[in-house]
Scaffold this active site. Structure first.
Site, PDB file in Angstrom:
ATOM      1  N   GLU A 103       0.849  -1.209   0.000  1.00  0.00           N
ATOM      2  CA  GLU A 103       0.000   0.000   0.000  1.00  0.00           C
ATOM      3  C   GLU A 103       0.884   1.259   0.000  1.00  0.00           C
ATOM      4  OE1 GLU A 103      -1.211   2.915   3.024  1.00  0.00           O
ATOM      5  OE2 GLU A 103      -2.051   1.036   3.785  1.00  0.00           O
ATOM      6  N   GLU A 176      10.115   2.298   2.545  1.00  0.00           N
ATOM      7  CA  GLU A 176       8.781   2.173   3.125  1.00  0.00           C
ATOM      8  C   GLU A 176       8.633   0.926   4.002  1.00  0.00           C
ATOM      9  OE1 GLU A 176       6.362   4.535   2.861  1.00  0.00           O
ATOM     10  OE2 GLU A 176       7.899   5.695   1.806  1.00  0.00           O
TER      11      GLU A 176
END
Ligand SMILES: [Zn+2]
Length: 1005
Positions: A103, A176
């Site tokens: 995501e 991330e």
């Protein structure tokens, strides 16, 4: 989730979204041109269902894209705040957080928009009223909302390219997800640590014992299914995730055949379909891997015992949490789901609910546990009843009491008045006009839709209320549900969590060992690679991208004129009344403020408790349970709260007050004002048992809020000595208030007499006609009733403050700011920090310039340094137009000392940086997203009522914001950033609290 501070609560948590309905007013008519019916074909889509839902004033159209099988739900509604969302079914098979890291990484650049972080870049090139990305327990969804048609097209293009054609570069994955990195990127001998945005985000999340309890009890309830894993990722397993896993998961899951599209509002469905269809070209149908979601029913109940960190603010023997979770119905059965929601409310909500009386009023626990309620975010739902703040020796007693309550409810059923009150709340809920209705519907249906429920079915309220009434007439309906799901059920989980003083050390040691193992796996040579890769990442983070490939709105897309909100001012019984007459769908909204005299701090710190006492203790003639039933039967809720507002033209002046508020259907206006008057005038402060449970509940709630809102507490504390209103905020809602509430929670019954005395003093000093002002928002037709019954409330209040207490009033008004550096120890693996400086009042010419400066500091400097490089979940600078304070902050920060250096280098950065026209335009667009965000009808005219901001003041400020220049930014930075400041860090004192310079004060609660 990406947009850290705007809606942190919605990340991974089951989304218990209140269903509050209906539209923002709009003069635009519905744009879908064709009347559609099922079986029709449109732009390569087959219409499957068309249904009107009268109570929500919408038409729902369900379609399927024939070439790929992608599902599409369009909600056609006369609302300008249009929503787009694309989501994927993403059940996981382990706790490495693959869906969550994906995501994040998906939004780090795509084929058409190969810039770093287009999502964050678009925040500054759009007038979106909402942009986000969420990972749920078995789906991932990317939504946005905007009122601007060009903006909609721009964002839709960026979102579609992001999800179907992301770059997914390895460096972005490491930024991330997780990576090993030397603390000093130029020194091979410096220590190596785990870094990564999601890694730290989840470390922060599980520092919250409430979240940990919720998540782990859910996982234990569904063995053998996808729900036994942590979809957001468990830090212990995130470091097992590989880059290849990420690529594979994208390939198998981000395919149109596995996608659901959601569009909402008054833009044309035909346009949506035509656009989306072109983006789906080239995709065929794809098979999606099967994942089990239905657990095998247990033959007998199970029990799990676990640990969490000890909270130093709460007595050690009152920190046990426990809950009973019952596996309930398949959510494909929408009526059963609806009935279970009502049953859960009847059992658990309000002072008169049997579980509240048996568990909270009896002082077995301080409040319900975080997982309590009906949870329908899994294919097979569950109903959970649990407590926190329980004494270890009371665990068995809790179980017995819950069983007794359930047995009694099966025998006696529920009072028809309470059932009516619950249905009334649902009726009222569907009439509220909220500005985010499209998003509310999306959150409401997403989980069910991904689990195979009919999404349109989930929207019906009236149909199910009618059916429920029929069932109730036929016989003991709720009694049979209790029997079937709660008493004769063997799939029941008892989940117990005890505090453990060594929990954080054990967790830290586990990470240390895991780190050592991972480092060992890297050979010397690979360590050289590690350094090179970290340097590459840093280089990439430092590149200033050419973002011209991204679409953008222009400065002239921001309207020059502030929309005017017409309000009228009249007097009633010598009290000023502000009227906002508008279409409210038959609801009256009422607000009143009583200005407080300047109270001594010793007394003032009781004001929040006083406000809560008004709707928690009951009166001399009625118990709180009886009053609560009346409130639910006749109103949408009544409330009381402490308010503090800085003067719009002088940050050394402020107003403190008590606000009362409520809303009701117009037919219940008399009841609403009468109930408000009774609570204010007749509350029985001598009710010691109720007062004790209120204090314990408040203390428990406040203690639990620190790990989620640490940045807010840091900010309030850092600014507490800068202005009078921030001093007041700290006392009423900061760490100081939490400490105070914990002191009260430790008092004996005898000591509570003193507390009661203070509450009575506030009642006589604070509430009277002469300091009252009122605001009413209602339809034309309800004005007369409001005038008639409001006067009863006003004249029912005493005229003046009781002078015998005037010694409690403070007479000094002088305020001298001081500047402190404070470290506050909290049980958290990550830190929160804030640095605060004095600015200027709302009407000062520099206020708009400071606001733009903060926006630029955040997007061009702090985001990169604090989030991307330092690995904190969020960070930035905000300027409070109304508070006159400039604040830097970081959220879930693994290294707050580095962040503090970043704050202190902000001035150097401004001096070095050349601001372009595009920088200024983007800062203004991002600010006007907030300035012009649609507001609920109930909030129209509130800036005027609460802070005295006239339309004219707001128009002047709008023009000032629009005309800020590059030189203005440099000027205000020189003038304000170099001042003395207050700074606060909240974190683990053993880690971040050591080695602080000597001018820091360390507080360990
Ligand atoms: Zn996230």
């Amino acid at each position: 989730m990406i947009q850290a501070l705007l809606s942190t609560s919605s990340c991974y948590r089951s989304m218990h979204v209140a269903f509050r309905g209906t539209n923002t007013r709009s003069l635009l008519k519905t744009y879908t041109t064709k009347a559609l019916s099922s079986g029709d074909q449109l732009h390569g889509y087959l219409v499957q269902q068309v249904q009107k839902v009268e109570e929500l004033e919408l038409t729902a159209i369900l379609l399927e894209h024939q070439q790929t099988g992608a599902q599409h739900l369009h909600i056609d509604r006369n609302d300008a705040n249009n929503v787009f969302a694309v989501g994927f079914h993403t059940p996981v098979k382990n706790s490495t957080g693959v869906a969550h890291v994906l995501e994040h990484t998906t939004l780090c650049g795509s084929h058409r928009y190969p810039v770093r972080d287009p999502f964050f870049k678009m925040l500054n090139r759009s007038l979106a009223t909402y942009m986000n990305a969420l990972t749920g327990s078995d789906y991932t969804v990317y939504p946005f909302a905007t009122t601007n048609a060009v903006d909609y097209k721009n964002l839709e293009g960026v979102y579609m390219d992001a999800v179907f054609h992301p770059l997914l570069s390895e460096l972005d994955y490491k930024q991330e997800g997780w990576r090993l990195e030397h603390d000093d990127l130029t020194d091979l001998s410096s220590p190596i640590n785990f870094k990564g945005v999601v890694y730290n985000e989840m470390k922060g999340r599980i520092s919250d014992p409430g979240y940990l309890f919720y998540k782990q009890s859910q996982q234990s309830m569904y063995p053998g299914t996808t729900y036994e894993n942590a979809s957001g990722g468990d830090p212990t397993f995130i470091t097992d995730l590989t880059y290849q896993d990420l690529l594979d998961f994208h390939k198998t899951h981000y395919h149109p055949s596995n996608a659901k599209f959601y569009t909402y509002g008054n833009f044309s469905l035909e346009d949506h379909l035509a656009t989306i269809r072109t983006k789906l070209n080239g995709f065929g149908k794809s098979e999606i891997p099967f994942v089990n979601k239905i657990p095998d029913r247990w033959a007998k109940p199970r029990k799990v015992v676990s640990n969490c960190a000890l909270d130093p603010m709460v007595p050690v023997d009152r920190q046990t949490r426990l809950s009973y979770s019952f596996l309930t119905n398949d959510i494909h059965d929408s009526f059963e789901t609806f009935s279970m929601r009502v049953l859960s409310t009847l059992l658990l909500e309000g002072h008169s609910s049997p579980m509240y009386e048996a568990l909270i009023d009896s002082h077995l626990g301080t409040s319900f546990s975080s997982n309590t309620g009906y949870n329908r975010n899994t294919r097979i739902s569950n109903l959970t009843i649990g407590l926190q703040g329980v004494k270890t020796q009371d665990v068995d007693q809790v179980e017995t009491r819950i069983k007794q309550v359930l047995e009694k409810a099966r025998m006696d059923g529920f009072d028809s008045r309470r059932i009516e009150a619950t249905l009334h709340q649902m009726e009222l809920g569907s009439k509220h006009k909220t500005s985010k209705f499209g998003l509310t519907i999306m959150h409401w249906i997403t989980s069910g839709w991904f689990n195979g429920a009919d999404p349109i079915d989930l929207l019906h309220i009236n149909k199910y209320i009618a059916r429920l009434r029929q069932e109730l007439q036929k016989g003991p309906y709720f009694e049979s549900l209790i029997d079937k799901y709660l008493l004769r059920n063997t799939h029941v989980l008892t989940y117990i969590m005890h505090p453990d003083a060594s929990f954080n050390t054990v967790t830290a040691n586990e990470e240390k060992d895991r780190l050592a193992r991972k480092i060992q796996q890297e050979e010397k040579q690979q360590q050289q690679q590690l350094m090179e890769q970290a340097q590459q990442l840093e280089k990439k983070q430092n590149i200033i991208d050419d973002v011209s490939c991204l679409p953008t709105l222009r400065i002239d897309d921001i309207p020059l004129k502030q929309p005017k909100i017409v309000v009228e001012h009249t007097g009633l019984c010598n009290t000023p009344i502000q009227w906002r007459t508008t279409s409210t769908n038959g609801i009256t909204y009422f607000r009143a403020i009583c200005t407080l005299p300047p109270l001594m701090d010793d007394l003032k710190q009781y004001v929040p408790l006083f406000c809560d006492a008004l709707h928690s203790l009951g009166t001399k003639s009625q118990s709180m349970a009886e009053l609560d039933d009346e409130i639910r039967l006749y109103t949408g809720g009544l409330g009381f709260s402490a308010t503090t507002s800085t003067n719009h033209s002088d940050i050394n002046a402020m107003e403190e007050g008590i606000m009362f508020y409520g809303n009701c259907l117009d037919r219940n206006i008399e009841k609403m004002y009468d109930l408000t008057r009774r609570l204010i005038r007749e509350t029985n402060f001598d009710n010691i048992p109720k007062l004790r449970s209120l204090i314990r509940r408040n203390a428990s709630y406040l203690n639990n809020s620190i790990v989620n809102s640490g940045h807010m507490y840091a900010k309030t504390y850092a600014s507490a000595t800068l202005t009078p209103s921030s001093a007041s905020n700290e006392l009423l809602s900061g760490i100081t208030q939490i400490k105070f509430m914990n002191q009260l929670a430790a008092k004996s019954d005898d000591d509570l007499l003193d507390v009661i005395e203070h509450l009575k003093q506030i009642a006589t000093l604070a509430i009277h006609q002469t300091s009252l002002r009122v605001a009413v928002t209602c339809g034309e037709e309800a004005i007369n009733d409001n005038m008639k019954y409001l006067s009863g409330l006003i004249t029912g209040l005493p005229e003046n403050a009781d002078i015998k207490f005037s010694k409690e009033i403070e007479h000094t008004t002088q305020f001298d700011p001081t500047f402190k550096k404070t470290f506050i120890g909290i049980p958290s693996q990550v830190d929160f920090s804030a640095k605060s400086l004095r600015g200027v009042p709302y009407t000062h010419i520099d206020s708009a310039k400071l606001q733009i400066l903060c926006s630029l500091l955040t997007s061009r400097y702090l985001h990169r340094e604090i989030r991307e490089k330092n690995g904190a979940y969020g960070g930035g600078a905000i300027y409070g137009a109304l508070t006159g304070l400039l604040t830097f902050y970081s959220y879930r920060d693994p290294k707050s000392n580095t962040t503090v250096e970043t704050y202190n280098k902000a001035m150097d950065w401004v001096r070095r940086y050349t601001f372009t026209d595009q920088d200024l335009t983007e800062a203004k667009l991002s600010l006007f997203q907030q300035v012009d965000a649609p507001v609920n009808v109930s909030m129209e005219g509130m800036p005027q009522f609460i802070s005295g901001l006239s339309d004219n003041m707001r128009q002047i400020r709008r023009e000032q914001l629009l005309s800020v220049t590059q030189n203005d930014i440099k000027d205000v930075a020189e003038q304000y950033l170099n001042q003395a400041y207050g700074i606060t860090i909240l974190g683990d004192e053993k880690k971040s609290g050591k080695d602080l310079p000597s001018d820091w004060k360390i507080h360990i609660p």
